[in-house]
Design a protein around this motif. Structure first.
Motif, mmCIF file in Angstrom:
data_model
loop_
_atom_site.group_PDB
_atom_site.id
_atom_site.type_symbol
_atom_site.label_atom_id
_atom_site.label_comp_id
_atom_site.label_asym_id
_atom_site.label_seq_id
_atom_site.Cartn_x
_atom_site.Cartn_y
_atom_site.Cartn_z
ATOM 1 N N PRO A 106 88.613 87.114 34.464
ATOM 2 C CA PRO A 106 89.734 87.588 35.280
ATOM 3 C C PRO A 106 90.525 86.436 35.903
ATOM 4 O O PRO A 106 91.720 86.551 36.124
ATOM 5 N N TYR A 107 89.868 85.338 36.189
ATOM 6 C CA TYR A 107 90.571 84.147 36.683
ATOM 7 C C TYR A 107 89.698 82.920 36.397
ATOM 8 O O TYR A 107 88.508 83.041 36.126
ATOM 9 N N TYR A 108 90.356 81.772 36.444
ATOM 10 C CA TYR A 108 89.639 80.502 36.241
ATOM 11 C C TYR A 108 89.922 79.609 37.436
ATOM 12 O O TYR A 108 91.033 79.610 37.964
ATOM 13 N N LEU A 109 88.914 78.827 37.825
ATOM 14 C CA LEU A 109 89.083 77.974 39.001
ATOM 15 C C LEU A 109 89.333 76.518 38.604
ATOM 16 O O LEU A 109 88.809 76.043 37.597
ATOM 17 N N SER A 110 90.139 75.861 39.405
ATOM 18 C CA SER A 110 90.292 74.413 39.238
ATOM 19 C C SER A 110 89.166 73.742 40.009
ATOM 20 O O SER A 110 88.787 74.206 41.087
ATOM 21 N N SER B 177 89.019 68.992 36.153
ATOM 22 C CA SER B 177 87.994 69.828 35.512
ATOM 23 C C SER B 177 88.380 71.297 35.621
ATOM 24 O O SER B 177 88.731 71.780 36.694
ATOM 25 N N LEU B 178 88.296 71.979 34.484
ATOM 26 C CA LEU B 178 88.595 73.410 34.445
ATOM 27 C C LEU B 178 87.436 74.151 33.781
ATOM 28 O O LEU B 178 86.561 73.538 33.181
ATOM 29 N N GLU B 179 87.468 75.474 33.889
ATOM 30 C CA GLU B 179 86.403 76.266 33.274
ATOM 31 C C GLU B 179 86.738 76.687 31.848
ATOM 32 O O GLU B 179 85.901 77.231 31.143
ATOM 33 N N GLU C 8 102.174 72.587 35.109
ATOM 34 C CA GLU C 8 101.681 73.891 35.533
ATOM 35 C C GLU C 8 100.621 74.370 34.555
ATOM 36 O O GLU C 8 100.840 74.347 33.344
ATOM 37 N N VAL C 9 99.481 74.793 35.108
ATOM 38 C CA VAL C 9 98.402 75.315 34.276
ATOM 39 C C VAL C 9 98.300 76.809 34.566
ATOM 40 O O VAL C 9 98.210 77.218 35.732
ATOM 41 N N PHE C 10 98.320 77.604 33.504
ATOM 42 C CA PHE C 10 98.386 79.060 33.665
ATOM 43 C C PHE C 10 96.986 79.676 33.688
ATOM 44 O O PHE C 10 96.109 79.268 32.931
ATOM 45 N N GLY C 11 96.835 80.661 34.567
ATOM 46 C CA GLY C 11 95.555 81.365 34.671
ATOM 47 C C GLY C 11 94.586 80.691 35.622
ATOM 48 O O GLY C 11 93.419 81.058 35.667
ATOM 49 N N VAL C 12 95.069 79.723 36.384
ATOM 50 C CA VAL C 12 94.156 78.946 37.238
ATOM 51 C C VAL C 12 94.424 79.206 38.716
ATOM 52 O O VAL C 12 95.571 79.244 39.160
ATOM 53 N N THR C 13 93.338 79.378 39.453
ATOM 54 C CA THR C 13 93.410 79.536 40.895
ATOM 55 C C THR C 13 92.747 78.322 41.548
ATOM 56 O O THR C 13 91.709 77.849 41.083
ATOM 57 N N ASN C 14 93.357 77.880 42.595
ATOM 58 C CA ASN C 14 92.922 76.636 43.240
ATOM 59 C C ASN C 14 91.522 76.724 43.828
ATOM 60 O O ASN C 14 91.221 77.589 44.642
ATOM 61 N N ASN C 15 90.677 75.801 43.365
ATOM 62 C CA ASN C 15 89.397 75.568 44.033
ATOM 63 C C ASN C 15 89.127 74.068 44.090
ATOM 64 O O ASN C 15 87.992 73.622 44.085
#
Ligand SMILES: [Zn+2]
Length: 410
Positions: free
Chosen positions: A118-122, A139-141, A160-167
């Motif tokens: 549903p989402y990927y974290l940075s 690093s991404l998932e 811009e990286v799509f599908g990524v939520t800030n962590n």
């Protein structure tokens, strides 16, 4: 010949709008066939796979002029792609909740074993340098789609990286990074993660974006320490060649491919006299397609590229010189060369931006397309046939390059 849209454009447009109407119809049928199984079983209405093949790229829309739709970005292979619809040659791709793009079907490898989270974290970042480049490594998932733009005043690379939520709670910055002044991030939308890289110099020298496993790498080229031509490795591209003739002269039917090569050779000579090192894409009448030229240039990674073409128009009164760039950060090179080209006495056709020429697409190095003059105009054609004019063009381009390099000293 590349940029002139006057030539038969109206005919192509009529045909294309008919074609695009038909495509819409077929697309619906194809969609029904491809997705009926999923729809019936209440599965998600998309297909997953990865970018694949030679130089995959995303386009903003289905715009189709002579040079194709406006490109959003070249993409690494292996990037997760969510297909939601289909035309004859493209897949419609969902990048994020609000962003769509188109990917050539030949650049997609379907993989039904993939599952979309549903989402990927940075995660954490590292900023550092080696002998030649600076790097931002994030690093991404998952390998997710991205796009980039160049900004000037101040000079910045925005990715811009799509599908990524800030962590991202940790950005290590090492003193080995020389060109990168600052890095930071924004979350403009819930699933769009924006990386901002501030550069120390006003001039953009290029960057490459790729994945190293699941790490997104932005490799930033530094401004060379010494800005004289003798320290530069210049790529020179003679347009067309082999079975690709380009345009032809209105009066004498001379072929563009032969005269771009003559001028490119004069340019090589003039650059060698300045003690630059020169990389030619071709030195003979050989066929060399665009993807192969791009791959070779990306591999060789010159300091900058000059591409030489001759223009053509369906209106034989149109003449003059023009230079072209795609990205704003690479504009200055094309402006300095344009200024010098005008000094040859050719009338102005323009300094043209956002240009969708294949060799203007790479972000790795500054590049400039020079459309010297018009083969479709008698006066210009006469100049193009004159060997003394080839030398004059070479001198003008070198003078433009030198003025540009001097401007980078500030
Ligand atoms: Zn051409």
């Amino acid at each position: 010949m590349l940029p002139v849209r006057i030539n038969t454009a109206h005919l192509e447009k009529g045909f294309l709008s008919y074609l695009s109407g038909m495509l819409r119809f077929f697309r619906l049928s194809l969609l029904f066939i491809s997705f009926s199984v999923q729809v019936q079983s209440q599965e998600p209405d998309f297909i997953l796979g990865r970018s694949n093949g030679v130089l995959p790229y995303l386009e903003y829309g289905l715009g189709a002029d002579r040079l194709g739709g406006a490109k959003m970005t070249y993409l690494d292979t292996g990037v997760l792609i969510k297909v939601i619809d289909s035309t004859v040659i493209n897949y419609k791709v969902k990048l994020s909740a609000n962003h769509l793009a188109y990917l050539p079907k030949t650049s997609f490898l379907r993989n039904d074993s993939l599952r979309a989270a549903p989402y990927y974290l940075s995660n954490s970042w590292k900023v550092y340098g080696d002998e030649r480049y600076d790097y931002v490594v994030l690093s991404l998932e998952e390998k997710l789609p991205y796009r980039s733009i160049q900004q000037i005043s101040p000079s910045r690379i925005v990715v811009e990286v799509f599908g990524v939520t800030n962590n991202t709670n940790w950005i290590t910055q090492l003193s080995s990074a020389k060109e990168i002044k600052n890095v930071y991030h924004e979350q403009p939308e819930d699933d769009v993660f924006r990386i901002i890289i501030e550069l120390k110099h006003p001039q953009h020298w290029g960057y490459r974006i790729y994945y190293d496993n699941r790490k997104l790498v932005i490799r930033v080229k530094r401004q060379p320490e010494f800005l004289q031509l003798q320290h530069m490795r210049v790529a020179v591209d003679a347009g067309h060649g082999g079975d690709n003739n380009g345009a032809s002269g209105i009066k004498t039917k001379i072929l563009e491919k032969n005269y771009t090569l003559l001028m490119a050779k004069e340019l090589k000579q003039a650059l060698l006299e300045e003690k630059a090192s020169v990389l030619m894409t071709r030195e003979k009448d050989t066929s060399y397609n665009m993807p192969d030229r791009i791959l070779m240039l990306q591999q060789e990674d010159p300091d900058f590229l000059i591409s030489i073409h001759l223009n053509s128009s369906s209106k034989d009164s149109i003449r003059g010189t023009s230079t072209y760039y795609r990205y704003i950060g690479f504009r200055p090179l094309s402006q300095f060369i344009y200024r010098e080209m005008l000094k040859t006495g050719l009338p102005e056709f323009g300094n043209i931006g956002s240009f969708n020429f294949a060799l203007s697409g790479p972000t790795e190095y500054p590049n400039c397309l020079v459309e010297v003059a018009f083969l479709s105009n008698k006066e210009d054609e006469q100049l193009i046939r004159d060997p003394a004019f080839h030398k004059e063009v070479a001198r003008a381009i070198v003078a433009g390059i030198k003025a540009w390099l001097e401007s980078c000293e500030d």
